[in-house]
Scaffold this motif. Structure first.
Motif, mmCIF file in Angstrom:
data_model
loop_
_atom_site.group_PDB
_atom_site.id
_atom_site.type_symbol
_atom_site.label_atom_id
_atom_site.label_comp_id
_atom_site.label_asym_id
_atom_site.label_seq_id
_atom_site.Cartn_x
_atom_site.Cartn_y
_atom_site.Cartn_z
ATOM 1 N N GLU A 1 0.837 -1.203 0.000
ATOM 2 C CA GLU A 1 0.000 0.000 0.000
ATOM 3 C C GLU A 1 0.875 1.258 0.000
ATOM 4 O OE1 GLU A 1 -3.019 2.132 3.111
ATOM 5 O OE2 GLU A 1 -3.195 -0.039 2.868
ATOM 6 N N ALA A 2 1.915 1.252 0.819
ATOM 7 C CA ALA A 2 2.829 2.394 0.872
ATOM 8 C C ALA A 2 3.579 2.552 -0.441
ATOM 9 C CB ALA A 2 3.817 2.225 2.017
ATOM 10 N N ALA A 3 3.985 1.442 -1.048
ATOM 11 C CA ALA A 3 4.721 1.496 -2.315
ATOM 12 C C ALA A 3 3.842 2.032 -3.446
ATOM 13 C CB ALA A 3 5.246 0.114 -2.681
ATOM 14 N N ASN A 4 2.539 1.799 -3.356
ATOM 15 C CA ASN A 4 1.621 2.292 -4.387
ATOM 16 C C ASN A 4 1.318 3.771 -4.242
ATOM 17 O OD1 ASN A 4 1.393 -0.176 -5.668
ATOM 18 N ND2 ASN A 4 -0.322 -0.819 -4.380
ATOM 19 N N ASN A 5 1.656 4.371 -3.100
ATOM 20 C CA ASN A 5 1.399 5.789 -2.881
ATOM 21 C C ASN A 5 2.581 6.402 -2.135
ATOM 22 O OD1 ASN A 5 0.197 8.260 -2.797
ATOM 23 N ND2 ASN A 5 -1.413 7.688 -1.352
#
Length: 99
Positions: free
Chosen positions: A85-89
């Motif tokens: 999730e963090a890598a996507n945003n």
């Protein structure tokens, strides 16, 4: 109402999250070379931080380590759902954490 402080990702942590986002197990020596970081310890330190805060997990079992030299091994890590999730945003940063 709780307000969460947000902190931007450091350049090293951003690069590592991007590299880990494919879901494949990674280890410090490999990413150090792949990302052309100035120090291998930068990756090791980031892996420890990510693991402590739930962004990465250790790979367990026989496949959990890779031999990187004579009498040297590296622990393998894999990204978690929180890490994905963090890598996507990446521009959102992360909640200011109290370890």
């Amino acid at each position: 109402m709780t307000i969460h402080a947000r902190t931007p990702w450091t350049p090293n942590k951003r690069a590592i999250l991007e590299a880990m986002s494919d879901g494949e197990p990674q280890w410090a020596e490999r990413l150090y070379k792949q990302l052309a970081m100035p120090r291998r310890n930068s990756v090791s330190h980031a892996f420890t931080w990510f693991h402590r805060h739930g962004y990465l997990n250790h790979v367990h079992g026989d496949d959990g380590y890779v031999v990187i030299g004579t009498d040297r091994t590296d622990q393998k890590y894999v990204i978690t759902d929180k890490g994905r999730e963090a890598a996507n945003n990446l521009d959102a940063g992360f909640d200011l954490l109290n370890p």
